[in-house]
Scaffold this motif. Sequence first.
Motif, PDB file in Angstrom:
ATOM      1  N   ASP A 150       0.817  -1.210   0.000  1.00 16.74           N
ATOM      2  CA  ASP A 150       0.000   0.000   0.000  1.00 16.74           C
ATOM      3  C   ASP A 150       0.856   1.268   0.000  1.00 16.74           C
ATOM      4  O   ASP A 150       0.352   2.371   0.200  1.00 16.74           O
ATOM      5  CB  ASP A 150      -0.959   0.011   1.188  1.00 16.74           C
ATOM      6  CG  ASP A 150      -0.238  -0.086   2.536  1.00 16.74           C
ATOM      7  OD1 ASP A 150       1.015  -0.101   2.576  1.00 16.74           O
ATOM      8  OD2 ASP A 150      -0.936  -0.153   3.569  1.00 16.74           O
ATOM      9  N   ASN A 151       2.158   1.108  -0.237  1.00 19.11           N
ATOM     10  CA  ASN A 151       3.081   2.251  -0.277  1.00 19.11           C
ATOM     11  C   ASN A 151       4.278   1.869  -1.151  1.00 19.11           C
ATOM     12  O   ASN A 151       5.360   1.600  -0.659  1.00 19.11           O
ATOM     13  CB  ASN A 151       3.519   2.636   1.133  1.00 19.11           C
ATOM     14  CG  ASN A 151       4.329   3.910   1.159  1.00 19.11           C
ATOM     15  OD1 ASN A 151       4.244   4.736   0.248  1.00 19.11           O
ATOM     16  ND2 ASN A 151       5.133   4.086   2.198  1.00 19.11           N
ATOM     17  N   ILE A 152       4.045   1.843  -2.452  1.00 14.45           N
ATOM     18  CA  ILE A 152       5.041   1.334  -3.407  1.00 14.45           C
ATOM     19  C   ILE A 152       5.823   2.512  -3.988  1.00 14.45           C
ATOM     20  O   ILE A 152       5.223   3.460  -4.508  1.00 14.45           O
ATOM     21  CB  ILE A 152       4.345   0.531  -4.523  1.00 14.45           C
ATOM     22  CG1 ILE A 152       3.534  -0.626  -3.910  1.00 14.45           C
ATOM     23  CG2 ILE A 152       5.370  -0.007  -5.511  1.00 14.45           C
ATOM     24  CD1 ILE A 152       2.652  -1.374  -4.901  1.00 14.45           C
ATOM     25  N   ASN A 198       3.553   8.069 -10.146  1.00 12.30           N
ATOM     26  CA  ASN A 198       2.155   7.975 -10.565  1.00 12.30           C
ATOM     27  C   ASN A 198       2.057   7.482 -12.001  1.00 12.30           C
ATOM     28  O   ASN A 198       2.833   7.906 -12.866  1.00 12.30           O
ATOM     29  CB  ASN A 198       1.465   9.342 -10.473  1.00 12.30           C
ATOM     30  CG  ASN A 198       1.320   9.842  -9.051  1.00 12.30           C
ATOM     31  OD1 ASN A 198       1.523   9.097  -8.096  1.00 12.30           O
ATOM     32  ND2 ASN A 198       0.977  11.112  -8.907  1.00 12.30           N
ATOM     33  N   LYS A 242      -6.818   1.888   1.462  1.00  8.18           N
ATOM     34  CA  LYS A 242      -5.524   2.540   1.221  1.00  8.18           C
ATOM     35  C   LYS A 242      -4.754   1.808   0.129  1.00  8.18           C
ATOM     36  O   LYS A 242      -4.170   2.427  -0.771  1.00  8.18           O
ATOM     37  CB  LYS A 242      -4.699   2.585   2.501  1.00  8.18           C
ATOM     38  CG  LYS A 242      -3.346   3.272   2.335  1.00  8.18           C
ATOM     39  CD  LYS A 242      -2.522   3.223   3.601  1.00  8.18           C
ATOM     40  CE  LYS A 242      -1.196   3.950   3.356  1.00  8.18           C
ATOM     41  NZ  LYS A 242      -0.108   3.444   4.176  1.00  8.18           N
ATOM     42  N   ALA A 243      -4.748   0.477   0.195  1.00  4.90           N
ATOM     43  CA  ALA A 243      -4.046  -0.308  -0.827  1.00  4.90           C
ATOM     44  C   ALA A 243      -4.668  -0.083  -2.197  1.00  4.90           C
ATOM     45  O   ALA A 243      -3.954   0.110  -3.189  1.00  4.90           O
ATOM     46  CB  ALA A 243      -4.074  -1.791  -0.461  1.00  4.90           C
ATOM     47  N   LYS A 272      -6.333   2.528  -3.281  1.00  6.19           N
ATOM     48  CA  LYS A 272      -5.999   3.871  -3.757  1.00  6.19           C
ATOM     49  C   LYS A 272      -4.570   3.930  -4.282  1.00  6.19           C
ATOM     50  O   LYS A 272      -4.288   4.608  -5.285  1.00  6.19           O
ATOM     51  CB  LYS A 272      -6.205   4.896  -2.637  1.00  6.19           C
ATOM     52  CG  LYS A 272      -7.659   5.175  -2.326  1.00  6.19           C
ATOM     53  CD  LYS A 272      -7.799   6.250  -1.248  1.00  6.19           C
ATOM     54  CE  LYS A 272      -9.254   6.628  -1.024  1.00  6.19           C
ATOM     55  NZ  LYS A 272      -9.401   7.667   0.040  1.00  6.19           N
ATOM     56  N   GLU A 273      -3.673   3.206  -3.632  1.00  5.69           N
ATOM     57  CA  GLU A 273      -2.288   3.171  -4.100  1.00  5.69           C
ATOM     58  C   GLU A 273      -2.193   2.488  -5.460  1.00  5.69           C
ATOM     59  O   GLU A 273      -1.488   2.958  -6.362  1.00  5.69           O
ATOM     60  CB  GLU A 273      -1.420   2.439  -3.068  1.00  5.69           C
ATOM     61  CG  GLU A 273       0.037   2.235  -3.469  1.00  5.69           C
ATOM     62  CD  GLU A 273       0.863   3.505  -3.455  1.00  5.69           C
ATOM     63  OE1 GLU A 273       2.093   3.395  -3.510  1.00  5.69           O
ATOM     64  OE2 GLU A 273       0.301   4.616  -3.415  1.00  5.69           O
ATOM     65  N   TRP A 274      -2.918   1.395  -5.633  1.00  4.18           N
ATOM     66  CA  TRP A 274      -2.869   0.689  -6.913  1.00  4.18           C
ATOM     67  C   TRP A 274      -3.506   1.513  -8.021  1.00  4.18           C
ATOM     68  O   TRP A 274      -3.012   1.529  -9.152  1.00  4.18           O
ATOM     69  CB  TRP A 274      -3.539  -0.676  -6.772  1.00  4.18           C
ATOM     70  CG  TRP A 274      -2.888  -1.542  -5.726  1.00  4.18           C
ATOM     71  CD1 TRP A 274      -1.685  -1.306  -5.089  1.00  4.18           C
ATOM     72  CD2 TRP A 274      -3.382  -2.759  -5.167  1.00  4.18           C
ATOM     73  NE1 TRP A 274      -1.416  -2.298  -4.181  1.00  4.18           N
ATOM     74  CE2 TRP A 274      -2.435  -3.201  -4.200  1.00  4.18           C
ATOM     75  CE3 TRP A 274      -4.543  -3.503  -5.376  1.00  4.18           C
ATOM     76  CZ2 TRP A 274      -2.620  -4.376  -3.462  1.00  4.18           C
ATOM     77  CZ3 TRP A 274      -4.725  -4.671  -4.644  1.00  4.18           C
ATOM     78  CH2 TRP A 274      -3.765  -5.107  -3.699  1.00  4.18           C
ATOM     79  N   ARG A 306      -3.423   4.709  -8.101  1.00  5.27           N
ATOM     80  CA  ARG A 306      -2.434   5.759  -8.366  1.00  5.27           C
ATOM     81  C   ARG A 306      -1.394   5.304  -9.381  1.00  5.27           C
ATOM     82  O   ARG A 306      -0.973   6.064 -10.258  1.00  5.27           O
ATOM     83  CB  ARG A 306      -1.725   6.146  -7.054  1.00  5.27           C
ATOM     84  CG  ARG A 306      -0.623   7.192  -7.229  1.00  5.27           C
ATOM     85  CD  ARG A 306       0.168   7.398  -5.950  1.00  5.27           C
ATOM     86  NE  ARG A 306       1.039   6.284  -5.622  1.00  5.27           N
ATOM     87  CZ  ARG A 306       2.240   6.079  -6.153  1.00  5.27           C
ATOM     88  NH1 ARG A 306       2.717   6.900  -7.089  1.00  5.27           N
ATOM     89  NH2 ARG A 306       2.976   5.041  -5.771  1.00  5.27           N
ATOM     90  N   ILE A 307      -1.004   4.052  -9.287  1.00  5.34           N
ATOM     91  CA  ILE A 307       0.097   3.529 -10.092  1.00  5.34           C
ATOM     92  C   ILE A 307      -0.363   3.121 -11.487  1.00  5.34           C
ATOM     93  O   ILE A 307       0.348   3.340 -12.480  1.00  5.34           O
ATOM     94  CB  ILE A 307       0.734   2.330  -9.375  1.00  5.34           C
ATOM     95  CG1 ILE A 307       1.418   2.789  -8.081  1.00  5.34           C
ATOM     96  CG2 ILE A 307       1.723   1.596 -10.284  1.00  5.34           C
ATOM     97  CD1 ILE A 307       1.801   1.644  -7.165  1.00  5.34           C
ATOM     98  N   HIS A 336      -9.925   3.087   7.407  1.00  3.13           N
ATOM     99  CA  HIS A 336      -9.227   3.989   6.490  1.00  3.13           C
ATOM    100  C   HIS A 336      -9.117   5.399   7.059  1.00  3.13           C
ATOM    101  O   HIS A 336      -8.111   6.083   6.850  1.00  3.13           O
ATOM    102  CB  HIS A 336      -9.953   4.016   5.140  1.00  3.13           C
ATOM    103  CG  HIS A 336      -9.260   4.834   4.105  1.00  3.13           C
ATOM    104  ND1 HIS A 336      -7.968   4.578   3.691  1.00  3.13           N
ATOM    105  CD2 HIS A 336      -9.676   5.928   3.399  1.00  3.13           C
ATOM    106  CE1 HIS A 336      -7.617   5.458   2.768  1.00  3.13           C
ATOM    107  NE2 HIS A 336      -8.638   6.295   2.586  1.00  3.13           N
TER     108      HIS A 336
END
Length: 201
Positions: A73-75, A79, A99-100, A102-104, A106-107, A140
Motif C-alpha cells: 500500500d506504499n510502493i 504515478n 488505502k491499498a 488507492k495506491e494501486w 495511483r500507479i 481507512h
Amino acid sequence: MPIRNSKYFPESALAHQLLDGLTGIQVGGSAHNDFGLDTINVDYCGDMDTIFKKAEIELCGEALPVDVVANGDNIPVENKSFDFVISSHVIEHFFDPIKAMKEWMRIARKYVYIICPQPDADPTDRGKLITGLQELVQRHTGKIPWPEVDDHRHWTRWTCETFREMCAVYGWNVSHSENPDRKVGNGFAIVIDVNPKKLIE
C-alpha cells in the motif's frame, strides 16, 4: 522485465486477454500462482524464509523472487508508471484495503486486477462475518486504529457483491468480474478499468 509462468495453478485467460503486451506490478506474487505476465513482484519482505515463501516452495519447489521490497500500500514508484497492478489472494491481508486500492489506482494506467478469496475459502475464515463497508471506512479514516502488530492475517472478508459495493462507493469502475474466479477457483476476480470511456451522449 521478466515473464514468469505459474508452476502450480493455471494462468488466467481473462488476465491474458486484458493484460498481455502490457507491463505491470504484481503485489505479493508467488511462483505457484503467478500469472505469466510481464510484471515485477512487490512484497513486504525479500526473505525467502517467510511462511508465505515456505508455502510456495512446498507447493512447487521454488519461490518467486521479490524485485521491490515495499509494503503493497506504499510502493515507491511514480504515478501512472505501470499499465496495471495485479494481485491474487493478497488484498485481504491489508488492515486498510482502501488505502491499498488507492495506491494501486495511483500507479496503474489501465487496470487494477484483483483476485480475492471467497469468505469461507480459508478454514480460519469460516464462520466469521463478512466485513462491513462502514468498518473498512473507519479503518481507512483512523476511527478504528491500526493494530500494534500487523501479522498479515486475513483482516477482511468480502463476497463479490460486497467488494463491488466498496468499489462503487469510491467510484472505481468494475469492468470485468469472475465469480468464482477461473484461476485458483476459490475466490472471485474483480477488474477495475482505471480510465473508463465515457458514454457518448
